[in-house]
Design a protein around this motif. Structure first.
Motif, PDB file in Angstrom:
ATOM      1  N   TRP A   2      48.655  20.594  99.776  1.00 55.12           N
ATOM      2  CA  TRP A   2      49.601  21.336  98.921  1.00 55.12           C
ATOM      3  C   TRP A   2      50.956  20.657  98.825  1.00 55.12           C
ATOM      4  N   ARG A   3      51.224  19.726  99.735  1.00 52.52           N
ATOM      5  CA  ARG A   3      52.495  19.004  99.642  1.00 52.52           C
ATOM      6  C   ARG A   3      52.192  17.520  99.839  1.00 52.52           C
ATOM      7  N   THR A   4      53.133  16.677  99.470  1.00 50.45           N
ATOM      8  CA  THR A   4      52.981  15.259  99.767  1.00 50.45           C
ATOM      9  C   THR A   4      52.835  15.124 101.278  1.00 50.45           C
ATOM     10  N   PRO A   5      51.800  14.439 101.749  1.00 53.56           N
ATOM     11  CA  PRO A   5      51.610  14.349 103.204  1.00 53.56           C
ATOM     12  C   PRO A   5      52.841  13.789 103.912  1.00 53.56           C
ATOM     13  N   SER A   6      53.063  14.273 105.110  1.00 51.10           N
ATOM     14  CA  SER A   6      54.164  13.789 105.935  1.00 51.10           C
ATOM     15  C   SER A   6      53.964  12.308 106.248  1.00 51.10           C
ATOM     16  N   LEU A   7      55.045  11.560 106.191  1.00 57.06           N
ATOM     17  CA  LEU A   7      54.974  10.123 106.500  1.00 57.06           C
ATOM     18  C   LEU A   7      54.921   9.857 108.002  1.00 57.06           C
ATOM     19  N   LEU A   8      55.042  10.924 108.784  1.00 60.25           N
ATOM     20  CA  LEU A   8      54.946  10.777 110.245  1.00 60.25           C
ATOM     21  C   LEU A   8      53.708  11.475 110.781  1.00 60.25           C
ATOM     22  N   LEU A   9      53.673  12.795 110.556  1.00 54.79           N
ATOM     23  CA  LEU A   9      52.604  13.627 111.127  1.00 54.79           C
ATOM     24  C   LEU A   9      51.239  13.265 110.552  1.00 54.79           C
ATOM     25  N   GLU A  10      51.202  13.048 109.251  1.00 54.74           N
ATOM     26  CA  GLU A  10      49.920  12.925 108.553  1.00 54.74           C
ATOM     27  C   GLU A  10      49.679  11.506 108.051  1.00 54.74           C
TER      28      GLU A  10
ATOM     29  N   MET B 168      55.008  27.966 106.393  1.00 61.68           N
ATOM     30  CA  MET B 168      54.024  27.370 105.469  1.00 61.68           C
ATOM     31  C   MET B 168      53.344  26.173 106.111  1.00 61.68           C
ATOM     32  N   VAL B 169      54.156  25.269 106.621  1.00 60.52           N
ATOM     33  CA  VAL B 169      53.627  24.015 107.174  1.00 60.52           C
ATOM     34  C   VAL B 169      52.646  24.304 108.315  1.00 60.52           C
ATOM     35  N   PHE B 170      53.031  25.181 109.225  1.00 62.29           N
ATOM     36  CA  PHE B 170      52.203  25.399 110.413  1.00 62.29           C
ATOM     37  C   PHE B 170      51.031  26.345 110.149  1.00 62.29           C
ATOM     38  N   ASN B 171      51.212  27.344 109.296  1.00 60.04           N
ATOM     39  CA  ASN B 171      50.075  28.237 109.010  1.00 60.04           C
ATOM     40  C   ASN B 171      48.997  27.551 108.188  1.00 60.04           C
ATOM     41  N   THR B 172      49.399  26.629 107.333  1.00 61.43           N
ATOM     42  CA  THR B 172      48.405  25.995 106.456  1.00 61.43           C
ATOM     43  C   THR B 172      47.622  24.887 107.169  1.00 61.43           C
ATOM     44  N   MET B 173      47.886  24.691 108.447  1.00 57.73           N
ATOM     45  CA  MET B 173      47.006  23.794 109.218  1.00 57.73           C
ATOM     46  C   MET B 173      45.704  24.515 109.576  1.00 57.73           C
ATOM     47  N   GLY B 174      45.696  25.818 109.457  1.00 60.39           N
ATOM     48  CA  GLY B 174      44.478  26.590 109.705  1.00 60.39           C
ATOM     49  C   GLY B 174      43.645  26.699 108.432  1.00 60.39           C
TER      50      GLY B 174
ATOM     51  N   ARG C 299      62.517  15.372 105.395  1.00 60.24           N
ATOM     52  CA  ARG C 299      61.693  16.598 105.340  1.00 60.24           C
ATOM     53  C   ARG C 299      60.993  16.853 106.678  1.00 60.24           C
ATOM     54  N   SER C 300      60.580  15.786 107.354  1.00 60.90           N
ATOM     55  CA  SER C 300      59.922  15.967 108.657  1.00 60.90           C
ATOM     56  C   SER C 300      60.848  16.639 109.677  1.00 60.90           C
ATOM     57  N   PHE C 301      62.138  16.270 109.658  1.00 64.33           N
ATOM     58  CA  PHE C 301      63.079  16.975 110.539  1.00 64.33           C
ATOM     59  C   PHE C 301      62.990  18.477 110.291  1.00 64.33           C
ATOM     60  N   LEU C 302      62.972  18.824 109.005  1.00 61.20           N
ATOM     61  CA  LEU C 302      63.047  20.244 108.639  1.00 61.20           C
ATOM     62  C   LEU C 302      61.731  20.953 108.893  1.00 61.20           C
ATOM     63  N   SER C 303      60.612  20.232 108.782  1.00 60.86           N
ATOM     64  CA  SER C 303      59.301  20.835 109.039  1.00 60.86           C
ATOM     65  C   SER C 303      59.108  21.096 110.521  1.00 60.86           C
ATOM     66  N   ALA C 304      59.509  20.122 111.313  1.00 63.14           N
ATOM     67  CA  ALA C 304      59.111  20.124 112.728  1.00 63.14           C
ATOM     68  C   ALA C 304      60.175  20.684 113.661  1.00 63.14           C
ATOM     69  N   GLY C 305      61.414  20.782 113.187  1.00 61.41           N
ATOM     70  CA  GLY C 305      62.505  21.024 114.131  1.00 61.41           C
ATOM     71  C   GLY C 305      63.047  22.438 114.220  1.00 61.41           C
TER      72      GLY C 305
ATOM     73  N   PRO D 248      54.629  26.290 122.039  1.00 56.85           N
ATOM     74  CA  PRO D 248      54.919  26.727 120.663  1.00 56.85           C
ATOM     75  C   PRO D 248      53.885  26.226 119.641  1.00 56.85           C
ATOM     76  N   PHE D 249      53.573  24.940 119.684  1.00 57.67           N
ATOM     77  CA  PHE D 249      52.597  24.366 118.731  1.00 57.67           C
ATOM     78  C   PHE D 249      51.270  24.335 119.486  1.00 57.67           C
ATOM     79  N   GLN D 250      50.426  25.319 119.226  1.00 55.30           N
ATOM     80  CA  GLN D 250      49.239  25.577 120.048  1.00 55.30           C
ATOM     81  C   GLN D 250      48.078  24.630 119.779  1.00 55.30           C
TER      82      GLN D 250
HETATM   83  C1  OVM Z   1      56.127  16.738 109.393  1.00 58.25           C
HETATM   84  C2  OVM Z   1      55.760  17.689 110.481  1.00 58.25           C
HETATM   85  C3  OVM Z   1      55.358  18.963 110.149  1.00 58.25           C
HETATM   86  C4  OVM Z   1      54.987  19.851 111.152  1.00 58.25           C
HETATM   87  C5  OVM Z   1      55.022  19.467 112.460  1.00 58.25           C
HETATM   88  C6  OVM Z   1      55.424  18.212 112.782  1.00 58.25           C
HETATM   89  C7  OVM Z   1      55.206  18.783 115.056  1.00 58.25           C
HETATM   90  C8  OVM Z   1      55.790  17.314 111.792  1.00 58.25           C
HETATM   91  O1  OVM Z   1      56.194  17.190 108.243  1.00 58.25           O
HETATM   92  O2  OVM Z   1      56.354  15.572 109.656  1.00 58.25           O
HETATM   93  O3  OVM Z   1      55.486  17.826 114.066  1.00 58.25           O
END
Ligand code: OVM
Length: 401
Positions: free
Chosen positions: A83-91, A172-178, A235-241, A286-288
């Protein structure tokens, strides 16, 4: 509950790590999963799962076989459009991951963190003083969430107005991993407005001159990455932090309210603060859970997985694995808690963990100075969330000394 198909343990369709029964009381279900076998087939999702500390460590150490580039949720990006451009770090996987990770870890260097400490301390003090003045209050909404929305969002340098969108975005980011269940759909209800705010916040022109966000754009100026990549790394800062540290704070307050003798112990020996934080992260991570995807056939613990198998890594289970921990369900701030997997491990191990630790450490230190004890002022309510472990409600009183 486990059922054996040949040598492969499998759990019935009623066993759903993203279902209400599981999420309403996760720890006994995580135990079932972990004890069913090193690697278990989940009929509910045609996926594999593990809750064993050693197996998760092995999988996270082998990022070539167990990749992130096909998504770390149940959806396989090789066949389903995210649903979003994949993360350049996580994904993402090496070599791209390596370049992006270098950029973000430079922005999070020890000297940058030293520079942030004074402001974090100042804010922590004022949040704690404010909580003390209020008497009984709702700690999730009025404390745990507000702290990262102030200190971390300031550190990144995003606009002040509309920051509540960041909570919705994390959701959104964390729920949509399910799987696409009700939780997934509800998290996405207002996605357009949320995505619009976040995309704007990640633009160069939206960021303060001296924040972490602007430091990422400096890598674009030096042509290490392009401008679009810079926006995505911000964006990764904002998703993950945000949601993660809010969850950690809530879980910490819950555990100390539930185990006042541990708070008393910490007050006697503040040198245990960092270890106590690790113990919180171990016991209520927190991130199970998240997935990896196999890049080819692989044999692991007597089970052969085909390419494109999704494997759910239940860190929340591994962090209570009795093969790794003694009395794993006990909250003991003096135990050796390092080695937990709450920040993951390997090439994707949490790049912001020192900042998360700093945020928590200064909060605990501010509380140690003023708070004699934490008292529940009502019933705490744990959240049912596809991948995060946190509370929806935590009515608390900070008892002054
Ligand atoms: C990201 C991202 C999103 C969720 C978690 C995360 C725990 C990273 O968009 O890079 O790390």
């Amino acid at each position: 509950m486990a059922e054996q198909i040949g040598t492969v343990p499998s759990l019935p369709p009623s066993f759903d790590p993203f279902g209400d029964a599981f999420l309403g009381d996760p720890h006994p279900h995580l135990e079932t999963l972990r004890e069913a076998g090193p690697l278990v087939y989940l009929k509910a999702h045609d996926a594999w799962a593990t809750g064993r500390h050693d197996v998760i460590a092995q999988i996270l150490s082998d990022n070539e076989t167990f990749c992130s580039g096909r998504g770390v949720g149940l959806a396989n990006f090789a066949s389903e459009k995210p649903w979003r451009t994949p993360s350049l770090l996580l994904e993402t996987d090496p070599p791209d991951h390596t370049v992006n990770r270098t950029v973000i870890s430079r922005a999070l260097s020890p000297s940058v963190q030293r520079g942030l400490r004074a402001e974090f301390e100042h804010q922590a003090d004022s949040f704690v003083a404010d909580a003390m003045r209020r008497g009984a209050f709702e700690a999730v909404d009025d404390f745990c969430i507000r702290v990262p929305l102030k200190v971390f969002a300031d550190a990144v340098g995003v606009p002040e107005t509309g920051r509540a969108h960041l909570i919705a975005y994390g959701n959104m980011v964390f729920n949509t991993m399910g799987p696409e269940n009700d939780r997934y759909r509800r998290a996405m209800e207002n996605h357009e407005a949320v995505i619009a705010w976040v995309s704007n916040a990640c633009q160069r022109a939206s960021l303060t001159a001296d924040g972490l966000g602007t430091m990422i754009y400096r890598a674009a100026d030096e042509e290490t990455i392009d401008e679009a990549s810079a926006a995505l790394i911000v964006r990764s800062f904002l998703s993950a932090g945000i949601d993660t540290t809010a969850a950690a704070t809530a879980n910490l307050l819950y555990l100390f309210a539930r185990h006042p003798e541990q708070w008393a112990k910490l007050k006697q020996d503040p040198g245990l603060t960092r270890n106590a934080i690790d113990e919180v992260l171990r016991l209520e991570s927190p991130f199970q859970c998240y997935f990896r995807t196999t890049t080819g056939p692989v044999r692991i613990d007597g089970v052969t997985l085909a390419e494109n198998a999704k494997v759910l890594l239940c860190l929340g289970a591994a962090n209570r694995d009795r093969r790794r921990w003694t009395e794993p369900d006990t909250f003991d701030i003096a135990r050796k808690a390092t080695g937990h997997l709450a920040f993951g491990m390997g090439i994707h191990g949490c790049v912001g963990q020192m900042l998360a630790r700093l945020e928590l450490e200064v909060l605990v230190t501010a509380m140690l100075e003023r708070v004699a004890a934490f008292e529940f002022a009502g019933e705490p309510v744990w959240t049912k969330h596809n991948t995060l472990r946190t509370l929806d409600a935590l009515p608390l009183r900070f008892v002054p000394q």
